[in-house]
Scaffold this active site. Structure first.
Site, PDB file in Angstrom:
ATOM      1  N   HIS A 101       0.772  -1.373   0.044  1.00  0.00           N
ATOM      2  CA  HIS A 101       0.015  -0.065  -0.148  1.00  0.00           C
ATOM      3  C   HIS A 101       0.940   1.275  -0.020  1.00  0.00           C
ATOM      4  CE1 HIS A 101      -3.272  -2.424   1.971  1.00  0.00           C
ATOM      5  NE2 HIS A 101      -3.838  -2.083   0.855  1.00  0.00           N
TER       6      HIS A 101
ATOM      7  N   CYS B 163      -3.531   1.240   9.501  1.00  0.00           N
ATOM      8  CA  CYS B 163      -4.640   0.674   9.146  1.00  0.00           C
ATOM      9  C   CYS B 163      -5.673  -0.310   9.907  1.00  0.00           C
ATOM     10  CB  CYS B 163      -3.845  -0.917   8.193  1.00  0.00           C
ATOM     11  SG  CYS B 163      -2.764  -1.862   9.464  1.00  0.00           S
TER      12      CYS B 163
HETATM   13  C1  CIR Z   1      -4.185  -7.467   3.678  1.00  0.00           C
HETATM   14  O1  CIR Z   1      -3.413  -8.061   3.202  1.00  0.00           O
HETATM   15  O2  CIR Z   1      -5.209  -7.085   3.087  1.00  0.00           O
HETATM   16  C2  CIR Z   1      -4.323  -7.489   5.118  1.00  0.00           C
HETATM   17  N1  CIR Z   1      -3.567  -8.697   5.526  1.00  0.00           N
HETATM   18  C3  CIR Z   1      -3.281  -6.449   5.600  1.00  0.00           C
HETATM   19  C4  CIR Z   1      -3.949  -4.959   5.106  1.00  0.00           C
HETATM   20  C5  CIR Z   1      -3.035  -3.944   5.742  1.00  0.00           C
HETATM   21  N2  CIR Z   1      -3.834  -2.706   5.545  1.00  0.00           N
HETATM   22  C6  CIR Z   1      -3.197  -1.476   5.391  1.00  0.00           C
HETATM   23  O3  CIR Z   1      -2.067  -1.424   5.632  1.00  0.00           O
HETATM   24  N3  CIR Z   1      -3.778  -0.413   5.297  1.00  0.00           N
END
Ligand code: CIR
Length: 274
Positions: free
Chosen positions: A170, A268
């Protein structure tokens, strides 16, 4: 102080999350993950006027990463169509939470605007009145276009391409905002390329605090004088502490080792609504 924030409980199914991290030698310790997430929520409670806590959804192991589900700017919220198909139904519980925030007057469902659109909130970064949207493996052009349309007259949407050429999950894995003038960035090639694109496309010469590690480049600024940073990355932590003190910020360093194993960072786990 931030007026409202949304966070979501960690599910017991968290170990089944989507992740690109190789956890074979050190699998996720679920009870430690719960403790780390709780510590994060406790800090939020101290620095946010109202915290809306969404119950966990066991069918969605990644649901605690609530940032990815929506983008909120002023009175408008967009419920995303997430980039990973296993995560797309996470928005269900979040819509109720958004409805509890009095300042939000409009909620747009991305899927009703364009069924091909995908966006993860981790690819969206609001700095002042600019919303940067990084195209990535999770966020596509159609998704960025839905945001552009939804936020007409609300903020300026700037679409970034650089991330598509890196392995990074991201946008906010590489760059995160301290305030409207200053960004924290990872000093890798990918971080520098992204920062250059941000400055070039916005024509704003942001100050940059550069840290050598990627995980601590993601900080969570809770208002004008308080920041959460990552523990366990000594070189980056020292740089951040020095730069934050210099600028009059207070901070708390949190150990998020188990969430990092799920590719999660600090921003997140919440949606901030100033
Ligand atoms: C994913 O791969 O979608 C989740 N395991 C981690 C998401 C983390 N989100 C973020 O940094 N905004």
């Amino acid at each position: 102080m931030i007026d409202y924030a949304i966070c979501r409980e960690l599910p017991r199914s968290f170990k089944d999350c989507v992740t690109a991290v190789d956890n074979t030698t050190s699998p996720i310790d679920i009870s430690l993950a719960f403790k780390q997430h709780e510590a994060y929520v406790e800090v939020l409670k101290k620095h946010v006027r109202q915290l809306v806590e969404v119950p966990a959804d066991e069918a969605h192991p990644d649901c605690c990463f609530v940032e990815d589900t929506c983008v909120v700017v002023k009175d408008t919220a967009v419920l995303n169509r997430l980039g990973h198909t296993t995560r797309q139904k996470e928005i269900q519980g979040v819509e109720q939470a958004l409805k509890k925030v009095p300042s939000i007057k409009t909620i747009v469902h991305m899927s009703s605007q364009d069924e091909r659109a995908t966006v993860d909130g981790g690819d969206c970064m609001l700095v002042g009145d600019h919303l940067y949207v990084g195209l990535s493996a999770r966020t596509n052009r159609q998704g960025a276009d839905v945001l552009k349309k939804a936020f007409i007259g609300v903020c300026k949407v700037v679409i970034l391409d650089t991330l598509q050429h890196s392995e990074t999950l991201h946008l906010k894995c590489l760059v995160s905002p301290l305030n409207a003038d200053t960004l924290v960035m990872c000093s890798t090639e990918a971080g520098k390329a992204l920062m250059n694109e941000i400055k070039e496309k916005s024509e704003i010469n942001y100050n940059a605090i550069e840290v050598p590690d990627q995980v601590p480049a993601n900080i969570l600024a809770l208002g004008p004088d308080f920041v959460i940073i990552q523990k366990n990355f000594p070189e980056s932590e020292n740089i951040l502490k020095e730069e934050l003190v210099k600028r009059g910020y207070q901070f708390e360093a949190l150990d998020m080792s188990e969430l990092i194993k799920a590719d999660g960072a600090l921003t997140c786990c919440s949606v901030l609504i100033p």
